[in-house]
Write an enzyme that holds these catalytic residues in place. Structure first.
Site, PDB file in Angstrom:
ATOM      1  N   GLY A  34      14.746  37.743  23.795  1.00  0.00           N
ATOM      2  CA  GLY A  34      14.963  38.154  25.179  1.00  0.00           C
ATOM      3  C   GLY A  34      16.318  37.714  25.666  1.00  0.00           C
ATOM      4  O   GLY A  34      17.028  36.951  25.003  1.00  0.00           O
TER       5      GLY A  34
ATOM      6  N   ASP B 142      10.640  29.359  37.779  1.00  0.00           N
ATOM      7  CA  ASP B 142      10.661  30.753  37.311  1.00  0.00           C
ATOM      8  C   ASP B 142       9.356  31.097  36.604  1.00  0.00           C
ATOM      9  O   ASP B 142       9.357  31.635  35.492  1.00  0.00           O
ATOM     10  CB  ASP B 142      11.862  30.977  36.385  1.00  0.00           C
ATOM     11  CG  ASP B 142      12.221  32.458  36.253  1.00  0.00           C
ATOM     12  OD1 ASP B 142      11.762  33.251  37.111  1.00  0.00           O
ATOM     13  OD2 ASP B 142      12.957  32.815  35.315  1.00  0.00           O
TER      14      ASP B 142
END
Length: 455
Positions: free
Chosen positions: A22, A144
């Site tokens: 990612g 997050d």
């Protein structure tokens, strides 16, 4: 973002790039093999010449520093932090164990639709990880929490990854960090102001759960008064909906004060009603004295006597009981009856109960109560006239329940309640003769103060 490395490339003579896991705002994460230990790792890379500001490097270095201190089975273990210089660039790397499983985002993209029970199990596991992070000194805030950063393996085990936005509370409170980090739709409102508290991670978890239940980003859901309106769009139990709504409250003080509280309610160990979402107004003409500062809450409840409807109602009980007893004695005396031993024993017991009821009423109506709470300590003291007959001292964190408890009687079709504080295994009751509005106000003030102090 431009790729730094291609499959097959060897980094630092140790890590062989396999593919890309990612990429985000501060780096690219590769799947690689540690050719020395023959295990797969996650290798996060950041190139100096691709950075747009130095704050990115600060976040990257902070992530490495905090990861090196973590030790939890559901957080991939930190392996190494290093840098490599070339003629035209400098690159920084963080190596971690590769967590098994797939992210919740990928699972949902592959048509995974968990039911309520599965979502609860997942939430409990994430909360257990957050309890660990928040209990560190200083506390670590992930900042997050989102579907992309929560992995689930085939056995249903959950792993928390990507600490690129991580912040410790020392950084937050001492240096006043103001960097806006997070992901739109999963960010708590305070994150848009560059702030983060422990319950910030709860908001991220709550919105992640909404994503799992509704299969869409929370940013696409309707809002009402700055709050996500989800109840009419999802079919879940009332209790779970109440818990979820508490998690995503836009105002910090209205959320659970911390992960322990959210976890206890989700497990059914505490009632959500323990956490009042708003404070009640001070009742007019109350005789209660309440003094509150940022560090201290002091409550003084003077003797009630016959100043409230509840005290006057309870005063009727000894009057009726002892009035009937005196009437019974008058009938016996006027009739010149001779009593058997059992009859005399009955009168003694009946009269003793009457005297006890009078004592209980006078004792309850005449005692004075003082409660003092700060961030560390709790104290409850009671006086009967000028005699202190009870003193309770405890750690504020030991208070596990704050509520109004019905006593089995009603007045004007409404249950009569008593204020209850549970401290570990012990229950402490007070305020039976207070008006209902006073009890609600007191419980709200105590709950709000403790929640605000803990948060």
């Amino acid at each position: 973002m431009e790729m730094l490395h291609q499959p097959g490339e060897i980094i630092a003579e140790r890590y062989c790039i396999i593919g890309t896991l990612g990429q985000g705002g501060i780096g690219i994460t590769y799947q690689a093999e540690d050719i020395q230990k023959h295990q797969q790792v996650a290798l996060k890379a950041l190139a100096l010449r691709r950075m747009t500001e130095w704050k990115v490097l600060e976040l990257f270095e902070r992530e490495a520093k905090i990861l090196a201190q973590l030790n939890h089975p559901r957080i991939p273990q930190y392996i190494d932090y290093f840098q490599i210089d070339t003629e035209s660039d400098r690159a920084f790397y963080i190596a971690q164990q590769l967590a098994p499983g797939k992210s919740l985002a990928v699972l949902v993209d592959n048509s995974w639709k968990p039911d309520e029970s599965e979502v609860k199990r997942l939430a409990i596991q994430v909360l257990e990880i957050l309890v660990y992070l928040h209990s560190l000194t200083p506390s670590v805030i992930h900042r997050d929490i989102k579907p992309q950063n929560i992995l689930r393996d085939e056995k249903g085990q959950i792993f928390l990854v990507d600490f690129g936005a991580v912040q410790d509370t020392y950084q937050n409170t001492v240096t006043g960090g103001s960097t806006v980090v997070g992901t739109y739709g999963y960010m708590a409102p305070e994150q848009f102001r560059g702030q983060a508290v422990l319950s910030t991670d709860l908001y991220g978890l709550g919105t992640t759960i909404l994503f799992l239940l509704m299969q869409k980003s929370p940013a696409d859901l309707p809002q009402r008064k700055l709050k996500i309106d989800f109840r009419s769009h999802v079919r879940i139990s009332q209790d779970f909906a109440d818990w979820l709504e508490k998690m995503i409250e836009p105002v910090i003080e209205d959320r659970f004060p911390g992960c322990n509280e959210a976890l206890a309610v989700l497990r059914g160990e505490q009632a959500i009603t323990n956490y009042f979402s708003q404070k009640h107004r001070r009742p007019k003409n109350t005789i209660i004295s309440l003094t509150e500062t940022d560090q201290n809450l002091v409550i003084e409840i003077p003797p009630i006597w016959l100043t409230t409807p509840h005290s006057r109602l309870f005063a009727l009980i000894p009057i009726i009981w002892n009035g009937f007893f005196l009437l019974l004695l008058w009938i016996i005396a006027a009739s010149n009856l001779s009593l058997s031993f059992s009859g005399i024993l009955f009168l003694i017991v009946f009269g003793s109960i009457g005297i006890s009821i009078i004592g209980i009423f006078l004792f309850s109506a005449a005692f004075r109560t003082r409660i003092e709470i700060n961030q560390q300590h709790f104290q409850l003291k009671r006086w009967f006239l000028s005699i202190c007959y009870q003193q309770v001292q405890a750690n504020t964190l030991d208070i596990t329940e704050i509520k109004l408890n019905p006593i089995g009687l009603k007045m004007n079709k409404q249950p009569i309640t008593v204020c209850l504080l549970r401290i570990k295994l012990f229950k402490h009751r007070f305020g039976t003769f207070l008006m209902q509005s006073e009890k609600e106000w007191l419980m709200g003030e105590i709950s709000h103060f403790i929640s605000h102090s803990a948060g």
